[in-house]
Each structure stands twice: as structure tokens, then as C-alpha cells.
Design a protein around this motif. Structure first.
Motif, PDB file in Angstrom:
ATOM      1  N   ARG A  50       0.644  -1.150   0.698  1.00  0.00           N
ATOM      2  CA  ARG A  50      -0.463  -0.377   0.257  1.00  0.00           C
ATOM      3  C   ARG A  50       0.654   1.113   0.329  1.00  0.00           C
ATOM      4  NH1 ARG A  50      -3.488  -2.502   4.375  1.00  0.00           N
ATOM      5  NH2 ARG A  50      -5.183  -3.279   3.024  1.00  0.00           N
ATOM      6  N   GLY A  51       2.279   1.008   0.043  1.00  0.00           N
ATOM      7  CA  GLY A  51       2.954   2.308   0.526  1.00  0.00           C
ATOM      8  C   GLY A  51       4.314   2.215   0.688  1.00  0.00           C
ATOM      9  N   VAL A  52       5.114   3.233   0.378  1.00  0.00           N
ATOM     10  CA  VAL A  52       6.658   3.186   1.583  1.00  0.00           C
ATOM     11  C   VAL A  52       6.362   3.918   2.259  1.00  0.00           C
ATOM     12  CG1 VAL A  52       8.612   3.251   0.560  1.00  0.00           C
ATOM     13  CG2 VAL A  52       7.362   2.030  -0.982  1.00  0.00           C
ATOM     14  N   ARG A  53       6.613   3.968   3.921  1.00  0.00           N
ATOM     15  CA  ARG A  53       7.025   4.763   4.074  1.00  0.00           C
ATOM     16  C   ARG A  53       8.839   5.018   4.438  1.00  0.00           C
ATOM     17  NH1 ARG A  53       3.714   2.501   9.559  1.00  0.00           N
ATOM     18  NH2 ARG A  53       4.236   4.353  10.157  1.00  0.00           N
ATOM     19  N   VAL A 106       8.215   2.463  -7.725  1.00  0.00           N
ATOM     20  CA  VAL A 106       8.046   1.898  -9.113  1.00  0.00           C
ATOM     21  C   VAL A 106       6.728   0.820  -9.742  1.00  0.00           C
ATOM     22  CG1 VAL A 106       9.290   1.499 -11.060  1.00  0.00           C
ATOM     23  CG2 VAL A 106      10.133   2.475  -9.692  1.00  0.00           C
ATOM     24  N   ARG A 108       4.067  -1.842  -7.925  1.00  0.00           N
ATOM     25  CA  ARG A 108       3.848  -2.808  -7.280  1.00  0.00           C
ATOM     26  C   ARG A 108       2.823  -4.123  -7.796  1.00  0.00           C
ATOM     27  NH1 ARG A 108       3.250   1.960  -4.279  1.00  0.00           N
ATOM     28  NH2 ARG A 108       0.484   1.979  -4.707  1.00  0.00           N
ATOM     29  N   LEU A 119      15.225  -8.432 -14.978  1.00  0.00           N
ATOM     30  CA  LEU A 119      17.072  -7.017 -15.205  1.00  0.00           C
ATOM     31  C   LEU A 119      17.644  -7.446 -14.187  1.00  0.00           C
ATOM     32  CD1 LEU A 119      17.252  -4.272 -16.253  1.00  0.00           C
ATOM     33  CD2 LEU A 119      16.464  -3.410 -14.170  1.00  0.00           C
TER      34      LEU A 119
ATOM     35  N   THR B   2       0.875   7.603   7.847  1.00  0.00           N
ATOM     36  CA  THR B   2       1.975   9.760   8.401  1.00  0.00           C
ATOM     37  C   THR B   2       2.419   9.979   6.728  1.00  0.00           C
ATOM     38  OG1 THR B   2       4.552   8.275   8.001  1.00  0.00           O
ATOM     39  CG2 THR B   2       3.085   6.951  10.127  1.00  0.00           C
ATOM     40  N   HIS B   4       4.739  10.887   6.346  1.00  0.00           N
ATOM     41  CA  HIS B   4       6.300   9.997   5.530  1.00  0.00           C
ATOM     42  C   HIS B   4       5.501   9.038   4.497  1.00  0.00           C
ATOM     43  CE1 HIS B   4       9.531  11.981   8.059  1.00  0.00           C
ATOM     44  NE2 HIS B   4       8.522  11.248   9.493  1.00  0.00           N
ATOM     45  N   ALA B   5       4.872   8.714   4.216  1.00  0.00           N
ATOM     46  CA  ALA B   5       4.199   7.514   3.726  1.00  0.00           C
ATOM     47  C   ALA B   5       3.994   7.369   2.494  1.00  0.00           C
ATOM     48  CB  ALA B   5       2.894   7.169   4.370  1.00  0.00           C
ATOM     49  N   LEU B   6       4.126   7.214   1.720  1.00  0.00           N
ATOM     50  CA  LEU B   6       3.337   7.435   0.027  1.00  0.00           C
ATOM     51  C   LEU B   6       1.575   6.169   0.063  1.00  0.00           C
ATOM     52  CD1 LEU B   6       6.943   8.023  -3.162  1.00  0.00           C
ATOM     53  CD2 LEU B   6       4.280   9.558  -1.744  1.00  0.00           C
ATOM     54  N   SER B   7       0.882   6.550   0.516  1.00  0.00           N
ATOM     55  CA  SER B   7      -0.460   5.715   0.203  1.00  0.00           C
ATOM     56  C   SER B   7      -0.444   5.052  -1.488  1.00  0.00           C
ATOM     57  CB  SER B   7      -1.478   6.240   0.760  1.00  0.00           C
ATOM     58  OG  SER B   7      -2.126   7.830   0.239  1.00  0.00           O
ATOM     59  N   ALA B   8      -1.400   4.326  -1.628  1.00  0.00           N
ATOM     60  CA  ALA B   8      -1.239   3.860  -2.918  1.00  0.00           C
ATOM     61  C   ALA B   8      -2.227   5.188  -3.599  1.00  0.00           C
ATOM     62  CB  ALA B   8      -2.645   2.502  -2.735  1.00  0.00           C
ATOM     63  N   SER B  11       0.652   7.537  -5.274  1.00  0.00           N
ATOM     64  CA  SER B  11       1.457   6.809  -5.342  1.00  0.00           C
ATOM     65  C   SER B  11       2.267   8.004  -7.173  1.00  0.00           C
ATOM     66  CB  SER B  11       1.251   5.997  -6.297  1.00  0.00           C
ATOM     67  OG  SER B  11      -0.183   5.934  -7.065  1.00  0.00           O
ATOM     68  N   PRO B  12       2.940   7.510  -7.111  1.00  0.00           N
ATOM     69  CA  PRO B  12       4.127   7.799  -8.382  1.00  0.00           C
ATOM     70  C   PRO B  12       2.711   7.973  -9.572  1.00  0.00           C
ATOM     71  CG  PRO B  12       5.743   7.072  -7.646  1.00  0.00           C
ATOM     72  CD  PRO B  12       4.376   6.902  -6.705  1.00  0.00           C
ATOM     73  N   ARG B  17       6.928   7.214 -12.715  1.00  0.00           N
ATOM     74  CA  ARG B  17       7.458   5.761 -12.694  1.00  0.00           C
ATOM     75  C   ARG B  17       7.859   5.330 -14.037  1.00  0.00           C
ATOM     76  NH1 ARG B  17       1.807   2.692 -11.635  1.00  0.00           N
ATOM     77  NH2 ARG B  17       1.150   3.519  -9.407  1.00  0.00           N
ATOM     78  N   GLY B  20      11.152   6.613 -12.958  1.00  0.00           N
ATOM     79  CA  GLY B  20      11.876   5.329 -11.744  1.00  0.00           C
ATOM     80  C   GLY B  20      12.608   3.698 -12.601  1.00  0.00           C
ATOM     81  N   TRP B  21      12.219   3.075 -13.537  1.00  0.00           N
ATOM     82  CA  TRP B  21      12.291   2.404 -14.389  1.00  0.00           C
ATOM     83  C   TRP B  21      13.501   2.771 -14.820  1.00  0.00           C
ATOM     84  CZ3 TRP B  21      10.588  -2.233 -13.668  1.00  0.00           C
ATOM     85  CH2 TRP B  21       9.715  -2.235 -13.436  1.00  0.00           C
ATOM     86  N   THR B  24      16.119   2.581 -12.973  1.00  0.00           N
ATOM     87  CA  THR B  24      16.295   1.704 -12.124  1.00  0.00           C
ATOM     88  C   THR B  24      17.894   1.072 -13.307  1.00  0.00           C
ATOM     89  OG1 THR B  24      14.465   1.243 -11.448  1.00  0.00           O
ATOM     90  CG2 THR B  24      15.747  -0.617 -11.591  1.00  0.00           C
ATOM     91  N   GLY B  25      17.252   0.988 -14.428  1.00  0.00           N
ATOM     92  CA  GLY B  25      17.919   0.751 -15.558  1.00  0.00           C
ATOM     93  C   GLY B  25      19.000   0.634 -15.883  1.00  0.00           C
ATOM     94  N   THR B  28      21.404   0.269 -12.695  1.00  0.00           N
ATOM     95  CA  THR B  28      21.588  -1.814 -13.097  1.00  0.00           C
ATOM     96  C   THR B  28      23.120  -1.692 -14.066  1.00  0.00           C
ATOM     97  OG1 THR B  28      19.434  -1.910 -12.297  1.00  0.00           O
ATOM     98  CG2 THR B  28      21.211  -4.178 -13.475  1.00  0.00           C
TER      99      THR B  28
END
Lengths: 407, 89
Positions: A50-53, A106, A108, A119, B2, B4-8, B11-12, B17, B20-21, B24-25, B28
Motif C-alpha cells: 500500500r505504500g512506502v514509508r 516504481v 507494485r 533485469l 503518516t 512520511h508515507a506514500l499511500s496507494a 503513488s507516483p 514511474r 523510476g524504470w 533502475t535500468g 543496473t
């Protein structure tokens, strides 16, 4: 897995075939930590769905790193900062936690994590086979491998495994990449399990969305789910979610709904392990060996496949809605151990490190305890049983009071 | 939830996103290329030593085939002939 950790750790004299393989092989002791990492990935999929804190993520990483440094000092029984080992199992775990946490920003979804797994696995294989090409005979050895060069460059020989004398670090940066393959595979399984637990059922547009039995919450009117991923992120099972092209009704699925997806993903992991083993031969290179010392992708994915099947069996056995009292009683110790898995896994290593250290004028504390608790001359058996009983009782007591070690 | 949280629901975005990909790529690929850059190059002398224990001198020839490029190697025999390698003697 935790029971096996305690059992192997309790061996007063571990046979060579049980202890960690010297190099390019896999022994039973090599399997435990990768399985732990794979299952941790699965658990993180549930925790982060549900999310990242960020505060929790940062605190967890710092605590794990600090505990890892302490763990290294206790195991090596050396507090000399100049030779303090920086790498270790807890440090690997910290790296896995922070990377998986950030990547949950990124994606879920299970397929997104399947891509992440692929990857990392391909990257690991390219690194190892690319290095092997430059080694004598095209074979990775203790003298010619990426870990020896990279970890020594980053941390210096004084701060890695056996002060660089082993030519590699089984918990160094190269191993972190392999651990990420294991953990990502676990996350894929976790999200697949979450998706399989819900069976969306489409209704014709305009039809009244009747609540199925077991409905505990509903979204406020006017809330629309723009993406299927929003459906899976619904806070409770049985939530009616309106969509522009129709209506989905979520309802909890039985445990058998996970059988086909998890068997399929386990087969995919195994097929990928075989493919990555032999892929370098297509360009004339040597196959990538299955080994723990460098935590190769074939090793990580094969174990992930086996772990997925074991997890599925446990899911079918324990997670059924109507689990009998007998089964609940039998599995209670396993539940208690699992709830405090970090405590048992790392605590047993620290405890055995202390117990196996010989006293200045005699045998180790472990040998003294083993000979004291021996029943009918069965020294090893009695010692192992006592240690296992200790951890089961400790974690059962903690579980009863809802006390869990979570960094 | 809280602060600090990113809720659903928070989300970005799709662009986030995608970035983000990409990150990540790129990370790596950079890690792999950086690791490969530390590998010994083809012009470098071979790194390390491979010791092959052989019971018979004939087998040494098989080991020599793997030691191409080495300037120093050690033979762990006394130069016996194969037919004399009888432990009973």
C-alpha cells in the motif's frame, strides 16, 4: 527454514558436505540465507503493497547496518576498527530492504517485479560471465572473480571476508546483486499471491453492485479506480469498485486460487535458471555455475523456484479459512518462529558463535552444555533438541505477548 | 498514514514511474559496466595461479593446455613415467 538454521548451527562438528562449499558448489548450509532472503522479499511485498514509508525504511536500513557491524565484531570476536569487517549478512539484508523499498515506488504489480527480477538476473549473469571471459580457461576462480576486485576496491581488503585472503567476499557487493535476484523473485511471488487472493468479477454496466458476503468496507461513492492496480490495492476484500467500462466486484478467493499462478512462476524461475546457466555458451563462454559464494543467478532462481513451491504447500495447508484446532496447535511453534524470524535467524548465529568459542582453559561452552544435557549418551541429539526447544519457547512467549524484533 | 508515507492514492504519476524504470535500468547497467571495467583486460598478464595436481605426467599435458600465457608454473611430480606409477613399488 528457521528450524534448519537452528539444527545446522547446533552441530558440534559439521560434516564437510553440510558446511559452506569452498567455492563452486552448493551445500546445505549455503541454502539457508538465500531462502531467508527470498521469503523476506515475499513478506516485503505484503508489507509494502500500500505504500512506502520513508522514515521506517531509513530507520530499518540504519538499524540493520549498525546491527551488522556489531554482528561482525561478535562473530570474529574482534573490536579493532582497522580490521572491522564492513560486509556481512545483515548488511546484505539492509541493501535488499532499501532497494526493494525504493523499487516499490516504481511498481507494485507482480509482472513489474517479474521484470525487475529478470533485469537483476541478466545483469548478474552478464557481470559474472563477462569477468569469466578474462580469467584463465574462462572459469571464475577464487583468484579471478569480480568480488575480489570490486569489494577490495570499495571496502579495502582489511574490511572484507577473511581480510581479502579468500579472494572474494560471499557477502560483498557482487553477492548483493545475487541477493536482489532472490529477493525480487520473492517479491514477485508475494504480489502474485496477493493478486490471486482476489478474483475480480465483471458485472454489466448499470447493474446494481450488490455486496457479496464478507464485505467489510466500500469505497466512497464517486471514487473510481483508474487502473487495475488500484483494484488490487483496495483496503479490504469484497470492496465494490466502479470502473468506467463496467463494474468489478472483488471477493476473497480460496487458497487454491494460488496454485496455478505459483506453480507457473516456479516453473518460470527454473526455466530462467537453466537459460541463464547456458546462455553464455552461445557466445563461446563457459556456463555460469550454480554457486553461493558469488550468489549466481542460476543459484538464486533455482532456490526461488523451490521456495515458491514450499510456500505454496504451506499456504494450502495453513492459510485455509477453516483450519482445524489440531493443525493450529501443531503449527503454532512455526508461526511463533516465523513472527520473530530476524531474531531467530541472526540470534542463533550470534548465540552459536559465542557457544562455539573455546574457553581459555578447556572446551567451548557449547560442548560443556552438550555433555551436560546429554540423554542416554546422545550428545548431539540432546544438544540440538535443547537449542530448538529454547528458540521455540522464547518465540512462543514473545508471540504470546505480541513482541517482535523488527528493525 | 503518516506524513512520511506514500499511500496507494498518492503513488507516483505515470511519468514518475517511467523515470523510476529508467533510473533502475541505468543504475543496473552502470553497475555492470563498472564491474566489468575492473576485469583484467586481454593484454594484462593472467591474474592468479592455477595449480593442477596430476597423478601421472601424461596428464600434465592436459593442464598445460589451460596454462597458455603463464610464464611460471609448478609441476608437482618428479618426472616419473606413467608405467612406473605403481604405488606397490
Amino acid at each position: 527454514m528457521l528450524v534448519a538454521t537452528v539444527l545446522l548451527g547446533s552441530l558440534l562438528a559439521a560434516p564437510e558436505w553440510v558446511d559452506h562449499a569452498v567455492w563452486a558448489s552448493v551445500h546445505p548450509a549455503d541454502v539457508l540465507f538465500p531462502v531467508f532472503v527470498t521469503l523476506s522479499g515475499c513478506g516485503l511485498a505484503f508489507a509494502l503493497r500500500r505504500g512506502v514509508r520513508f522514515g521506517v525504511l531509513l530507520r530499518r536500513t540504519l538499524v540493520l547496518l549498525a546491527a551488522g557491524l556489531l554482528y561482525s565484531a561478535v562473530v570474529s570476536w574482534s573490536w579493532d576498527v582497522a580490521t572491522w569487517r564492513v560486509t556481512g549478512v545483515l548488511q546484505i539484508y539492509a541493501a535488499v530492504v532499501v532497494v526493494l523499498g525504493l523499487l516499490h515506488l516504481v511498481t507494485r504489480s507482480w509482472w513489474g517485479w517479474a521484470v525487475v527480477t529478470a533485469l537483476f538476473a541478466v545483469a548478474d549473469t552478464v557481470l559474472l560471465s563477462g569477468w569469466a571471459e578474462r580469467c584463465v580457461g574462462g572459469v571464475l576462480t577464487r583468484e579471478c572473480n569480480p568480488s575480489g576486485a570490486i569489494d577490495t576496491l570499495v571496502f579495502s581488503a582489511a574490511h572484507i571476508y577473511q581480510h581479502g585472503g579468500a579472494g572474494h567476499d560471499p557477502e560483498g557487493l557482487v553477492a548483493v546483486l545475487g541477493a536482489l535476484v532472490s529477493a525480487s523473485a520473492g517479491v514477485t511471488v508475494g504480489h502474485l499471491l496477493l493478486a490471486a487472493r482476489r478474483t475480480p468479477r465483471e458485472r454489466p454496466p448499470g447493474a446494481t453492485a450488490a455486496r457479496p458476503s464478507g464485505v467489510t468496507a466500500a469505497r466512497p461513492s464517486g471514487v473510481t479506480a483508474a487502473r487495475p492496480s488500484d483494484v488490487t490495492a483496495a483496503p479490504a476484500s469484497g470492496v465494490a469498485v466502479e470502473r468506467p467500462a463496467g463494474v468489478f466486484v472483488e471477493r476473497p478467493a480460496g487458497v487454491t486460487a494460488a496454485v496455478i499462478p505459483l506453480v507457473a512462476v516456479a516453473a518460470a524461475f527454473l526455466a530462467a535458471a537453466v537459460a541463464l546457466t547456458w546462455a553464455p555458451t552461445l557466445i563461446g563462454a563457459q556456463p555460469v555455475p550454480m554457486m553461493k559464494r558469488l550468489w549466481t543467478s542460476p543459484f538464486a532462481l533455482t532456490l526461488a523456484s523451490a521456495t515458491t513451491i514450499a510456500l505454496l504447500l504451506g499456504h494450502l495447508l495453513v492459510d485455509r479459512p477453516a483450519t482445524g484446532r489440531v493443525l493450529r496447535g501443531v503449527t503454532y511453534p512455526l508461526l511463533a518462529l516465523g513472527r520473530n524470524s530476524l531474531l531467530v535467524y541472526f540470534g542463533s548465529h550470534v548465540l552459536m558463535s559465542v557457544l562455539n568459542r573455546p574457553l581459555p582453559d578447556g572446551p567451548s561452552p557449547g560442548q560443556i552444555i552438550a555433555s551436560t544435557v546429554a540423554v542416554a549418551g546422545h550428545v548431539q541429539l540432546s544438544y540440538t533438541a535443547v537449542l530448538l526447544l529454547f528458540w521455540v519457547l522464547l518465540t512462543s512467549l514473545l508471540h504470546r505477548h505480541r513482541l517482535y524484533l523488527r528493525p | 498514514m503518516t506524513r512520511h508515507a506514500l499511500s496507494a492514492s498518492a503513488s507516483p504519476t505515470l511519468l514518475g514511474r517511467l523515470l523510476g524504470w529508467l533510473v533502475t535500468g541505468a543504475a543496473t547497467v552502470s553497475a555492470v559496466l563498472g564491474g566489468l571495467a575492473l576485469a583484467p583486460s586481454a593484454s594484462d598478464p593472467p591474474r592468479g595461479t592455477v595449480v593442477v595436481v596430476v597423478p601421472h605426467p601424461d596428464d600434465e599435458f592436459q593442464a598445460w593446455s589451460l596454462l597458455d600465457g603463464y610464464t611460471v608454473f609448478v609441476v608437482l611430480t618428479r618426472g616419473e613415467q606413467t608405467q612406473y606409477c605403481d604405488p606397490a613399488e
